[in-house]
Scaffold this motif. Structure first.
Motif, short mmCIF file in Angstrom:
data_model
loop_
_atom_site.label_atom_id
_atom_site.label_comp_id
_atom_site.label_asym_id
_atom_site.label_seq_id
_atom_site.Cartn_x
_atom_site.Cartn_y
_atom_site.Cartn_z
N ASP A 1 0.81 -1.21 0.00
CA ASP A 1 0.00 0.00 0.00
C ASP A 1 0.85 1.27 0.00
O ASP A 1 0.41 2.32 -0.47
N SER A 2 2.06 1.18 0.52
CA SER A 2 2.93 2.36 0.64
C SER A 2 3.36 2.90 -0.72
O SER A 2 3.78 4.06 -0.82
N GLY A 3 3.30 2.08 -1.76
CA GLY A 3 3.75 2.50 -3.08
C GLY A 3 5.25 2.50 -3.26
O GLY A 3 5.76 2.99 -4.27
N ILE A 4 5.98 1.92 -2.34
CA ILE A 4 7.44 1.95 -2.40
C ILE A 4 7.97 1.27 -3.65
O ILE A 4 9.00 1.69 -4.21
N LEU A 5 7.26 0.25 -4.16
CA LEU A 5 7.78 -0.52 -5.28
C LEU A 5 7.74 0.24 -6.60
O LEU A 5 8.45 -0.11 -7.54
N CYS A 6 6.91 1.26 -6.69
CA CYS A 6 6.85 2.03 -7.93
C CYS A 6 7.83 3.20 -7.94
O CYS A 6 7.65 4.17 -8.69
N ASN A 7 8.87 3.09 -7.13
CA ASN A 7 10.06 3.93 -7.30
C ASN A 7 10.99 3.30 -8.33
O ASN A 7 12.13 3.75 -8.49
N PHE A 8 10.51 2.27 -9.01
CA PHE A 8 11.26 1.57 -10.06
C PHE A 8 10.44 1.57 -11.34
O PHE A 8 9.22 1.73 -11.32
N MET A 9 11.11 1.35 -12.48
CA MET A 9 10.44 1.33 -13.78
C MET A 9 10.14 -0.08 -14.27
O MET A 9 9.21 -0.29 -15.04
N ASN A 10 10.92 -1.07 -13.85
CA ASN A 10 10.71 -2.44 -14.29
C ASN A 10 9.48 -3.04 -13.61
O ASN A 10 9.28 -2.87 -12.40
N ASN B 1 6.95 14.23 -12.20
CA ASN B 1 8.09 13.47 -11.69
C ASN B 1 8.92 12.93 -12.84
O ASN B 1 8.38 12.32 -13.77
N LEU B 2 10.23 13.15 -12.78
CA LEU B 2 11.17 12.64 -13.78
C LEU B 2 12.07 11.61 -13.10
O LEU B 2 12.68 11.90 -12.07
N ARG B 3 12.16 10.42 -13.71
CA ARG B 3 12.90 9.34 -13.06
C ARG B 3 13.96 8.75 -14.01
O ARG B 3 13.66 7.84 -14.79
N PRO B 4 15.20 9.25 -13.97
CA PRO B 4 16.29 8.56 -14.68
C PRO B 4 16.49 7.17 -14.08
O PRO B 4 16.40 7.00 -12.86
N LEU C 1 14.32 6.58 -18.94
CA LEU C 1 13.72 7.76 -18.31
C LEU C 1 12.22 7.54 -18.22
O LEU C 1 11.56 7.24 -19.22
N GLN C 2 11.70 7.68 -17.03
CA GLN C 2 10.25 7.64 -16.81
C GLN C 2 9.75 9.05 -16.48
O GLN C 2 10.36 9.76 -15.68
N VAL C 3 8.65 9.43 -17.12
CA VAL C 3 8.02 10.74 -16.88
C VAL C 3 6.60 10.49 -16.41
O VAL C 3 5.83 9.78 -17.07
N LYS C 4 6.24 11.05 -15.27
CA LYS C 4 4.87 10.93 -14.74
C LYS C 4 4.30 12.32 -14.50
O LYS C 4 4.96 13.17 -13.90
N TYR D 1 16.46 7.34 -9.79
CA TYR D 1 16.34 8.57 -8.99
C TYR D 1 15.05 9.28 -9.39
O TYR D 1 14.86 9.63 -10.56
N GLY D 2 14.16 9.48 -8.43
CA GLY D 2 12.91 10.18 -8.69
C GLY D 2 13.06 11.66 -8.39
O GLY D 2 13.19 12.05 -7.23
N TYR D 3 13.02 12.48 -9.46
CA TYR D 3 13.17 13.93 -9.32
C TYR D 3 11.78 14.56 -9.42
O TYR D 3 11.16 14.56 -10.48
#
Length: 422
Positions: free
Chosen positions: A161-170, A389-392, A416-419, A380-382
């Protein structure tokens, strides 16, 4: 589907851009399109809440895999929630959720690397579809919550529920252990089915979740079923049970222990016989290890994943994942994150035996492969603005051909992920 209903991502972004020009404070607002001149806040106060978000993921294969190139995929989600208590002055009227999803793009895993774990978590089901039409309310007591309708069971079960796992792109990290959906009727967003889910709070720390969902494999990823709520061909019912413990205190944590059972009859891997009752179990953990006493919001969390599924019918039987996420890595960046994860997906030995037998019959040598596909990911989530949010991202895929029985060099992916929230 009538052409009038085909709302493309380009049209959505054009509408959002128009709203941007009409409303100021672009860098401070919480959503890209702002408050619509106060209309959005007024509608929410009256019981109608609109949401929307975009994610785009670009991945370049810099080394190994199948070929050097880049691939892009995207997801656009639009939703509206109706609070019936506010709208009609009801006591515990409940909420209705409507969500529409659109996906486009190409797969870096399929086209560039040849691995099993999707490098872009938003790839798949490349069409516009209805992803949720559900009703939710408390029942008999505030401790019991019921939700039923057309929805993805993974929205409420199988993830942290914390959403910690979506600090990744895979997709191996972001979302749910993939052997759950790969070896049973379990469905994750955006695949939806008819079902019902119950949550019961024993205490502020303990919760039980149970559900029942229709299993209809012919509707998964089928664009002709994009707006059909009813099943095309029911094979059974999947029944998940999940116990949730949330540790309170200075170092909070979240622990989930789950089991699921699918009553469908499916063909056993490597055999013409069928097997009934595919099942599996999983353990998910998110635990804070450290909080900086001198800087509010700066903390280090560790996560762990373990999932085991049916050896008779699942393409891979085990998933192990672990990693750390540092929140607020720099004093001046309170909403940024730094994440490092490792995952290991173990193919079903029966699937490997089938591949080896096929190679032998064709007179080909079977490559000397490791026992699993492995993943190392650093991101890295910027948080550029409250809505952007920009995530290299860097991923290293070890033994990409473990599931296909092919000798493929380890791959290095730069992405690069862009949200953006509308």
């Amino acid at each position: 589907m009538p052409s009038a209903t085909r709302m493309t991502p380009t049209l959505l972004l054009a509408l959002a851009s128009t709203a941007v020009l009409a409303d100021g404070n672009l860098m401070q607002r919480t959503t890209l399109s702002g408050d619509w001149g106060g209309l959005r806040s007024q509608l929410e106060a009256d019981g109608i809440r609109f949401t929307g978000d975009y994610s785009g993921e670009t991945a370049y294969n810099a080394h190994g895999g199948l070929r050097r190139s880049a691939r892009y995929s995207q997801n656009v989600k639009l939703g509206v929630q109706f609070d019936l208590s506010k709208l009609y002055g009801l006591d515990n009227g409940g909420k209705v959720q409507l969500t529409i999803n659109d996906r486009r793009g190409n797969s870096a895993s399929a086209d560039l690397v040849g691995n099993r774990l999707p490098i872009q978590e938003n790839y798949g089901g490349l069409y516009t579809r209805l992803t949720e039409l559900s009703y939710e309310r408390s029942l008999f007591t505030p401790a019991l919550n019921v939700k039923l309708g057309y929805m993805a069971m993974g929205n409420d079960l199988g993830g942290l529920d914390s959403g910690i796992l979506c600090n990744f792109m895979n997709a191996g990290f972001c979302g749910h252990p993939l052997n759950m959906s790969g070896g049973s009727g379990w469905t994750n967003y955006p695949n939806a089915h008819l079902g019902a889910r119950l949550k019961y709070d024993f205490s502020p720390s303990w919760q039980l979740r149970v559900a029942a969902f229709n299993v209809d494999p012919q509707s998964n990823g089928n664009s002709s079923r994009a707006w059909h709520l009813g099943p095309k061909h029911t094979t059974g019912t999947v029944l998940p049970v999940e116990l949730v413990y949330k540790l309170q205190g200075e170092l909070p944590g979240e622990y989930k222990l789950g089991y699921y059972y699918d009553s469908s009859n499916v063909r056993r891997i490597g055999s013409d016989r069928e097997v009934a009752g595919r099942g599996g179990h999983y353990l998910l953990i998110d635990q804070a290890l450290w909080n900086d006493p001198t800087s509010a919001g700066r903390s280090l969390h560790a996560f762990g994943q373990y999932s085991a599924s049916s050896k008779a019918a699942s393409p891979f039987t085990r998933w192990y994942g672990a990693g750390v996420v540092l929140y607020k890595p720099f004093e001046g960046r309170p909403r940024d994150t730094l994440a490092l994860g490792y995952g290991r997906a173990v193919p079903n030995p029966r699937s490997r035996e089938v591949l080896e037998a096929s190679a032998f019959e064709a007179g080909r040598d079977f490559p000397d492969l490791d026992s699993a596909e492995q993943l190392i990911e650093l991101s890295y989530g910027y948080q550029a603005t409250p809505w952007l949010n920009l995530r290299p991202d860097v991923q290293y895929i070890i033994e990409p051909g473990a599931f296909s029985g092919k000798a493929i060099d380890n791959a290095l992916i730069v992405g690069l992920q862009v949200k953006a929230s509308f």
